[in-house]
Scaffold this motif. Sequence first.
Motif, PDB file in Angstrom:
ATOM      1  N   GLY A 334       8.391 -19.500 -10.567  1.00  0.00           N
ATOM      2  CA  GLY A 334       9.687 -19.331 -11.197  1.00  0.00           C
ATOM      3  C   GLY A 334      10.706 -20.224 -10.526  1.00  0.00           C
ATOM      4  O   GLY A 334      10.432 -20.871  -9.503  1.00  0.00           O
ATOM      5  N   LEU A 335      11.883 -20.276 -11.124  1.00  0.00           N
ATOM      6  CA  LEU A 335      12.958 -21.126 -10.631  1.00  0.00           C
ATOM      7  C   LEU A 335      14.163 -20.295 -10.240  1.00  0.00           C
ATOM      8  O   LEU A 335      14.415 -19.223 -10.807  1.00  0.00           O
ATOM      9  CB  LEU A 335      13.390 -22.123 -11.698  1.00  0.00           C
ATOM     10  CG  LEU A 335      12.354 -23.130 -12.211  1.00  0.00           C
ATOM     11  CD1 LEU A 335      12.931 -23.903 -13.387  1.00  0.00           C
ATOM     12  CD2 LEU A 335      11.935 -24.077 -11.106  1.00  0.00           C
ATOM     13  N   ALA A 336      14.908 -20.800  -9.280  1.00  0.00           N
ATOM     14  CA  ALA A 336      16.266 -20.338  -9.012  1.00  0.00           C
ATOM     15  C   ALA A 336      17.178 -21.517  -9.318  1.00  0.00           C
ATOM     16  O   ALA A 336      16.986 -22.608  -8.770  1.00  0.00           O
ATOM     17  CB  ALA A 336      16.420 -19.895  -7.566  1.00  0.00           C
ATOM     18  N   VAL A 337      18.132 -21.338 -10.208  1.00  0.00           N
ATOM     19  CA  VAL A 337      19.020 -22.422 -10.625  1.00  0.00           C
ATOM     20  C   VAL A 337      20.423 -22.106 -10.137  1.00  0.00           C
ATOM     21  O   VAL A 337      21.004 -21.070 -10.495  1.00  0.00           O
ATOM     22  CB  VAL A 337      19.013 -22.605 -12.156  1.00  0.00           C
ATOM     23  CG1 VAL A 337      19.905 -23.781 -12.552  1.00  0.00           C
ATOM     24  CG2 VAL A 337      17.595 -22.834 -12.658  1.00  0.00           C
ATOM     25  N   THR A 338      20.958 -22.984  -9.308  1.00  0.00           N
ATOM     26  CA  THR A 338      22.275 -22.774  -8.725  1.00  0.00           C
ATOM     27  C   THR A 338      23.291 -23.741  -9.323  1.00  0.00           C
ATOM     28  O   THR A 338      22.932 -24.680 -10.029  1.00  0.00           O
ATOM     29  CB  THR A 338      22.227 -22.963  -7.201  1.00  0.00           C
ATOM     30  OG1 THR A 338      21.963 -24.348  -6.900  1.00  0.00           O
ATOM     31  CG2 THR A 338      21.122 -22.103  -6.577  1.00  0.00           C
ATOM     32  N   HIS A 339      24.564 -23.475  -9.048  1.00  0.00           N
ATOM     33  CA  HIS A 339      25.668 -24.311  -9.525  1.00  0.00           C
ATOM     34  C   HIS A 339      25.735 -24.352 -11.053  1.00  0.00           C
ATOM     35  O   HIS A 339      26.018 -25.390 -11.649  1.00  0.00           O
ATOM     36  CB  HIS A 339      25.577 -25.724  -8.934  1.00  0.00           C
ATOM     37  CG  HIS A 339      25.714 -25.739  -7.440  1.00  0.00           C
ATOM     38  ND1 HIS A 339      24.704 -25.331  -6.589  1.00  0.00           N
ATOM     39  CD2 HIS A 339      26.754 -26.082  -6.643  1.00  0.00           C
ATOM     40  CE1 HIS A 339      25.103 -25.431  -5.332  1.00  0.00           C
ATOM     41  NE2 HIS A 339      26.349 -25.871  -5.332  1.00  0.00           N
ATOM     42  N   ASP A 360      22.890 -26.545 -21.665  1.00  0.00           N
ATOM     43  CA  ASP A 360      22.454 -25.203 -21.263  1.00  0.00           C
ATOM     44  C   ASP A 360      21.251 -25.352 -20.343  1.00  0.00           C
ATOM     45  O   ASP A 360      20.100 -25.359 -20.790  1.00  0.00           O
ATOM     46  CB  ASP A 360      22.101 -24.367 -22.496  1.00  0.00           C
ATOM     47  CG  ASP A 360      22.115 -22.880 -22.194  1.00  0.00           C
ATOM     48  OD1 ASP A 360      22.069 -22.513 -21.002  1.00  0.00           O
ATOM     49  OD2 ASP A 360      22.175 -22.078 -23.139  1.00  0.00           O
ATOM     50  N   PRO A 361      21.482 -25.471 -19.045  1.00  0.00           N
ATOM     51  CA  PRO A 361      20.398 -25.827 -18.120  1.00  0.00           C
ATOM     52  C   PRO A 361      19.249 -24.830 -18.065  1.00  0.00           C
ATOM     53  O   PRO A 361      18.098 -25.234 -17.897  1.00  0.00           O
ATOM     54  CB  PRO A 361      21.109 -25.906 -16.756  1.00  0.00           C
ATOM     55  CG  PRO A 361      22.547 -26.142 -17.081  1.00  0.00           C
ATOM     56  CD  PRO A 361      22.791 -25.416 -18.360  1.00  0.00           C
ATOM     57  N   VAL A 362      19.527 -23.529 -18.190  1.00  0.00           N
ATOM     58  CA  VAL A 362      18.473 -22.536 -17.994  1.00  0.00           C
ATOM     59  C   VAL A 362      17.347 -22.682 -19.019  1.00  0.00           C
ATOM     60  O   VAL A 362      16.179 -22.859 -18.639  1.00  0.00           O
ATOM     61  CB  VAL A 362      19.046 -21.109 -17.967  1.00  0.00           C
ATOM     62  CG1 VAL A 362      17.923 -20.072 -18.051  1.00  0.00           C
ATOM     63  CG2 VAL A 362      19.869 -20.894 -16.705  1.00  0.00           C
ATOM     64  N   GLU A 366      13.463 -24.144 -18.252  1.00  0.00           N
ATOM     65  CA  GLU A 366      12.296 -23.312 -18.571  1.00  0.00           C
ATOM     66  C   GLU A 366      11.338 -24.055 -19.489  1.00  0.00           C
ATOM     67  O   GLU A 366      10.113 -24.005 -19.299  1.00  0.00           O
ATOM     68  CB  GLU A 366      12.746 -21.999 -19.200  1.00  0.00           C
ATOM     69  CG  GLU A 366      13.431 -21.062 -18.211  1.00  0.00           C
ATOM     70  CD  GLU A 366      13.797 -19.725 -18.820  1.00  0.00           C
ATOM     71  OE1 GLU A 366      13.747 -18.706 -18.109  1.00  0.00           O
ATOM     72  OE2 GLU A 366      14.145 -19.699 -20.035  1.00  0.00           O
ATOM     73  N   ALA A 367      11.893 -24.763 -20.470  1.00  0.00           N
ATOM     74  CA  ALA A 367      11.042 -25.509 -21.399  1.00  0.00           C
ATOM     75  C   ALA A 367      10.412 -26.724 -20.728  1.00  0.00           C
ATOM     76  O   ALA A 367       9.229 -27.023 -20.940  1.00  0.00           O
ATOM     77  CB  ALA A 367      11.871 -25.948 -22.611  1.00  0.00           C
ATOM     78  N   HIS A 368      11.186 -27.402 -19.892  1.00  0.00           N
ATOM     79  CA  HIS A 368      10.693 -28.632 -19.255  1.00  0.00           C
ATOM     80  C   HIS A 368       9.584 -28.346 -18.250  1.00  0.00           C
ATOM     81  O   HIS A 368       8.587 -29.081 -18.190  1.00  0.00           O
ATOM     82  CB  HIS A 368      11.848 -29.350 -18.559  1.00  0.00           C
ATOM     83  CG  HIS A 368      11.436 -30.595 -17.828  1.00  0.00           C
ATOM     84  ND1 HIS A 368      11.004 -31.725 -18.474  1.00  0.00           N
ATOM     85  CD2 HIS A 368      11.380 -30.871 -16.491  1.00  0.00           C
ATOM     86  CE1 HIS A 368      10.696 -32.664 -17.579  1.00  0.00           C
ATOM     87  NE2 HIS A 368      10.912 -32.160 -16.369  1.00  0.00           N
ATOM     88  N   LEU A 369       9.740 -27.274 -17.471  1.00  0.00           N
ATOM     89  CA  LEU A 369       8.774 -26.984 -16.410  1.00  0.00           C
ATOM     90  C   LEU A 369       7.787 -25.888 -16.782  1.00  0.00           C
ATOM     91  O   LEU A 369       6.794 -25.681 -16.076  1.00  0.00           O
ATOM     92  CB  LEU A 369       9.519 -26.603 -15.125  1.00  0.00           C
ATOM     93  CG  LEU A 369      10.368 -27.722 -14.520  1.00  0.00           C
ATOM     94  CD1 LEU A 369      11.160 -27.207 -13.319  1.00  0.00           C
ATOM     95  CD2 LEU A 369       9.502 -28.919 -14.109  1.00  0.00           C
TER      96      LEU A 369
END
Length: 393
Positions: A334-339, A360-362, A366-369
């Motif tokens: 999983g990812l943690a997305v900051t800023h 919309d980075p989240v 999720e789609a990219h990785l």
Amino acid sequence: MDGHVIVVGLGFGDEGKGAVVDALCHRGPVTSVVRFNGGAQAAHNVVVGDRHHTFSQFGSGTLADVPTHLSRFTLVEPIALAAEVRELEDLGVTDPLRLLSIDADALLTTPVHVAANRAREDARGAARHGSCGKGIGETTWYGLLAGARPGQVVEHQEVIGTPGPAPTVGDCAHPAVLRRKLDALARFYEPLIGAGPPIDDLVSLYRDFADAVRITTGDEVGRLADRGRLVFEGAQGVLLDQTHGFHPHTTWSTVTPDNARALLGDRPAAVVGVTRTYQTRHGAGPLPTEDAGVLARFPERHNGTGEYQGAWRAGHLDAVLLRYAVDACGGVDGLAVTHLDARDLKVATGHGTPLTDLTDPVPWLEAHLGVPVLITGAGPDRADYALRALARA
């Protein structure tokens, strides 16, 4: 997310690992934060209301009253540790050392290592590597020299004297052993730095250090893991990893989850990769998407130009390097997305190709990785962090 968690940075460091670890510990329960690489060069910022601390050797769960274990893979610098204790006391942490344990086999970073590190970096002039000047590389390198002879080249550096065994944290409780090792260390580095600090003073200081901290032997991480949930806090970022980074602008450390996995043995753990919504790095080295406009739009509250490390730099999110970092980790869970409070973002999906708007980075990440975003941060404070996976459970 209920089991052990390994937190690793997917950039060049400064991704927000400290705030992620603090959020996990605050949500709890967590038995201990385990540091699995790096040393006193770590700079993990945690903000809780009007309290702010840049964690260096203590784990970033300290303000949540979670203990720290410095594993055998960490480098321990007692003088800097004493300064951090005072800073934590000033923030209201009662007796910070009660929250700390250290593996006896952890290598000891001394003022000799620090002076040698800075001498080498100064000699490089404009070709500096971007070292933090904290003695990390020299501590690791000297630890590799057992049996080496003067004139040999080990890891691209010439052996300049006759090395002795590397001093460890466990040696601090044995003054005679420690003195022999420090004497050999000082003689080895004298051609580079001249006369170092008085050895007797160091032996006395480190003896006091050994009396003040809990030094462990054997499988302490296994014992902690059997008591409850552990959060493994990585230092630096995978793009600085000694194997997977871009030499010579790397750290002398395994930044990937490998050390944490070794400490856990067969116990499972989820790997959480941390990324900002834009790319950053401190000091020299490649930054393919660097853009002065990004640096101007997102002024850095807790990072600046370091005497040895160099300037703070920023650019657009780099999808190529992000994928490379995930692959270097053997994948992440999983990812943690900051800023996420940053606006008008763009992403480079290839080097030399036009930038794409990242509105919309989240969902994009999720789609990219192909992995879920488990933790989000939309500001510097603990209150700005949310654990999405726990909310879904």
